[in-house]
Design an enzyme around this catalytic site. Structure first.
Site, PDB file in Angstrom:
ATOM      1  N   SER A 272       0.826  -1.211   0.000  1.00 23.62           N
ATOM      2  CA  SER A 272       0.000   0.000   0.000  1.00 23.62           C
ATOM      3  C   SER A 272       0.864   1.266   0.000  1.00 23.62           C
ATOM      4  CB  SER A 272      -0.965  -0.004   1.184  1.00 23.62           C
ATOM      5  OG  SER A 272      -0.257  -0.062   2.401  1.00 23.62           O
ATOM      6  N   HIS A 273       2.156   1.131   0.292  1.00 26.43           N
ATOM      7  CA  HIS A 273       3.045   2.296   0.261  1.00 26.43           C
ATOM      8  C   HIS A 273       4.197   2.141  -0.733  1.00 26.43           C
ATOM      9  CE1 HIS A 273       0.918   3.025   4.065  1.00 26.43           C
ATOM     10  NE2 HIS A 273       1.044   4.270   3.711  1.00 26.43           N
TER      11      HIS A 273
ATOM     12  N   ARG B 177       1.703   3.801  -4.717  1.00 30.49           N
ATOM     13  CA  ARG B 177       1.616   5.229  -4.393  1.00 30.49           C
ATOM     14  C   ARG B 177       2.121   6.146  -5.506  1.00 30.49           C
ATOM     15  NH1 ARG B 177      -0.523   7.197   0.857  1.00 30.49           N
ATOM     16  NH2 ARG B 177      -1.461   5.216   1.445  1.00 30.49           N
TER      17      ARG B 177
ATOM     18  N   PHE C  54       3.568  10.923   2.483  1.00 30.92           N
ATOM     19  CA  PHE C  54       2.697  10.100   1.636  1.00 30.92           C
ATOM     20  C   PHE C  54       3.186   8.654   1.669  1.00 30.92           C
ATOM     21  CE2 PHE C  54       0.870   9.174  -2.767  1.00 30.92           C
ATOM     22  CZ  PHE C  54      -0.447   9.351  -2.374  1.00 30.92           C
TER      23      PHE C  54
ATOM     24  N   ASP D 272       4.488   0.109  12.952  1.00 32.15           N
ATOM     25  CA  ASP D 272       3.966   1.288  12.256  1.00 32.15           C
ATOM     26  C   ASP D 272       2.487   1.024  12.154  1.00 32.15           C
ATOM     27  OD1 ASP D 272       2.987   3.086  10.391  1.00 32.15           O
ATOM     28  OD2 ASP D 272       4.310   2.449   8.762  1.00 32.15           O
TER      29      ASP D 272
ATOM     30  N   GLY E 238      -4.642   3.360   2.872  1.00 26.58           N
ATOM     31  CA  GLY E 238      -4.102   2.680   1.694  1.00 26.58           C
ATOM     32  C   GLY E 238      -4.778   1.333   1.472  1.00 26.58           C
ATOM     33  N   ASP E 239      -5.088   0.642   2.575  1.00 32.23           N
ATOM     34  CA  ASP E 239      -5.748  -0.651   2.464  1.00 32.23           C
ATOM     35  C   ASP E 239      -7.195  -0.507   2.003  1.00 32.23           C
ATOM     36  OD1 ASP E 239      -3.474  -2.102   3.134  1.00 32.23           O
ATOM     37  OD2 ASP E 239      -3.890  -2.012   5.281  1.00 32.23           O
TER      38      ASP E 239
ATOM     39  N   ARG F  52       3.073 -13.806  15.596  1.00 34.49           N
ATOM     40  CA  ARG F  52       3.828 -12.900  14.735  1.00 34.49           C
ATOM     41  C   ARG F  52       3.959 -11.538  15.384  1.00 34.49           C
ATOM     42  NH1 ARG F  52       0.867 -12.237   9.345  1.00 34.49           N
ATOM     43  NH2 ARG F  52       0.434 -10.142  10.072  1.00 34.49           N
TER      44      ARG F  52
ATOM     45  N   ARG G 235       6.858 -10.095   9.360  1.00 31.64           N
ATOM     46  CA  ARG G 235       6.543 -10.380   7.955  1.00 31.64           C
ATOM     47  C   ARG G 235       7.382  -9.530   7.017  1.00 31.64           C
ATOM     48  NH1 ARG G 235       0.375 -10.276   6.128  1.00 31.64           N
ATOM     49  NH2 ARG G 235       0.685  -8.055   6.449  1.00 31.64           N
TER      50      ARG G 235
END
Lengths: 345, 345
Positions: free
Chosen positions: A55-56, A60, A129, A186, A195-196, A311, A316
């Site tokens: 998403s980043h 973007r 951003f 984060d 973003g998701d 996790r 990840r």
């Protein structure tokens, strides 16, 4: 075939990190970003793609380009450091990208954190951003603890509210961990990252319950309803809302930046990068005597896994990073075509 | 009738703040706390009772006394400040109460925050048994922004876990607000505060769904099942767990204190005060030029109310504080009897 391309099929191209950075850098330069800032943005965007923070990542790039074309952000802005020698440093990003401001101030911030045991960096008039973890992780690589807060544009309603007032307002944290990559998180103050929501809308997925409301303030799981005049909800009810409000105070009120609610790009169609502020707090855990900090961080992280949490937040990403170091960074054909188009536009 | 008693019925006695402080101070001194520290604990406990923070008011006194009797905490400990002139200051509380350590270091912390724009206070070997908002609110009264983190004893399982590893690990934040009391929150990283579980158990109430698990890791709403070998869950799922882990890192790994999981009072039956650590971060928002900070904080708080959030975190406490300033602090007959008994024990 692009130099550095490791494998290629009709569907997926694998690029080395350096090749992806170079391609992105050229795209940013071609669309009005200074050489220095273009290299910073490209590195940041490629890190996200490399680590699976899709998403980043490349996702973007059209938003960056669209914003540059709109005239809303100054890709050539020269940030100005305001430094009176104290442990708190301010930077006026002068309507440029936050990453350019934080990169410029980083050496001073590191110096103060070492000298004083803590340094604070307050950036304003700045467009953020990107993901927030790349901003804090490098401090942990230097043995330091880092916290960062950034507000964005109003897309989150407080609990019980109908008007979006908060940004997704992420908080990021990083600490060195002996024998392992740093502990890094984060996380947005919203139930889901913006973003998701955009990705869900693009791919036609539903959101989970409690993620957002429609334009009338009613709960919805339709990402398009959220994006079309609706809003996100904070995570964890009132507690998440308190954090979202704290982020507005730290990232905007304290820095001198805009509140998420004040971002007004109505005169710049195509603009997508919120112009707000960002705060960093960087602490030297060794100051005053604490030689075992990184070992202790490893210990509590290991205890958490042993207690049953499968996790940890950064697991990840670090696994994906190790994988893509071997295989190259996989780029979908349509993303590759987009990048090729943007670089030659 | 006690001097300063404003009204009295068979059910409720109303005490002035000063009378309640004096009564509590005498109780602490009688049970082995130094005069200096007793005055600090009494003031803190009375503030909680005054503001309606009942889980950290008189309710806590038997726990303090029981712990003092167990020999687990040193009520006469003299905290030692480790100050090399940097903006990060450490204090060894020497197995005493955290409040004694933070009170001793406060002038130095304030001085550094003014000099450097930021000060950090790292306290270790310290017993925290009180609410966290009284620790940060006074900084906001000085025009400063304060964050604090304290870990406790292992009562929270990570999501998906069966073993309690985190404390309730509150985070508190305070910022000055023009024309109004400061914006203050104090929220645990658990779905519910441990004190509230104790109160629910005592009063026979159920907990809300998602608050905790029983000794086998199964979800439960029975506060006694949580207290009897069960555990609390973090608020907001994985995001709350990330914050709980961050609090362990900041309050224990960074300060040199115990992790919540390491608190071992098995040799001290009756002990209830966790011996861990606490971190303060105090920032001067005016440093480097920002004259409108308190006005901006008021602005974002007002916007949040206008957006539909009926109550901000500190609203109820400040309202109760104003009420009890008029009426006196209401004390139930059984609490009054308890205090009278403890003072003459």
């Amino acid at each position: 075939m692009l130099e550095g391309t490791m494998t290629s099929t009709t569907e997926i191209t694998h690029l080395t990190f350096d090749v992806l950075v170079d391609l992105l850098r050229k795209i940013f330069v071609r669309h009005g970003v200074s050489e220095t800032t273009a290299a910073i943005l490209a590195d940041n965007c490629a890190r996200a793609e490399r680590d699976g923070s899709f998403s980043h990542g490349i996702f973007r790039v059209p938003g960056y380009i669209s914003t540059l074309k709109s005239g809303w952000v100054d890709g050539k802005a020269q940030p100005v450091i305001e430094d009176d020698g104290a442990a708190l440093i301010r930077v006026d990003a002068r309507n440029g990208f936050t990453l350019a401001a934080s990169a410029l101030a980083r050496p001073t911030l590191l110096e103060r954190a070492r000298e004083q045991g803590v340094g604070v960096l307050a950036i304003r008039n700045s467009h953020h951003f990107s993901a927030l973890w790349p901003d804090v992780e490098p401090f942990a690589d230097e043995g330091l603890v880092a916290l960062s807060f950034v507000n964005s544009m109003a897309v989150v309603v407080p609990p019980g509210g109908k008007k979006a007032i908060f940004g997704t307002n992420p908080v990021a944290f990083a600490a060195p961990r002996a024998g392992q990559p740093p502990y890094v998180f984060d996380q947005s103050s919203s139930a889901i990252a913006n973003g998701d929501v955009q990705i869900a809308a693009r791919e036609g997925h539903s959101l989970r319950e409690g993620a957002g409301v429609d334009r009338d303030g009613n709960p919805t799981t339709d990402p398009r309803a959220v994006l079309d005049g609706g809003a996100l909800l904070p995570f964890g009810g009132y507690k998440g809302a308190s954090i979202a409000l704290m982020v507005e105070i730290l990232a905007a009120a304290l820095t001198g930046g805009n509140f998420s609610r004040e971002v007004d790009w109505s005169q710049h169609p195509g603009a997508q990068t919120p112009c707000t502020g960002q705060l960093f707090i960087v602490i030297d855990p060794a100051r005053g005597g604490n030689g075992h900090f990184a070992e202790r961080v490893a210990e509590i992280c290991d205890l958490t896994r042993e207690a049953g949490q499968e996790r940890l937040p950064s697991d990840r990403r670090f696994r994906t990073r190790a994988e893509t170091a071997r295989t190259g960074i996989p780029i979908k054909a349509k993303d590759m075509a987009l990048l090729q188009e943007l670089v030659s536009e």
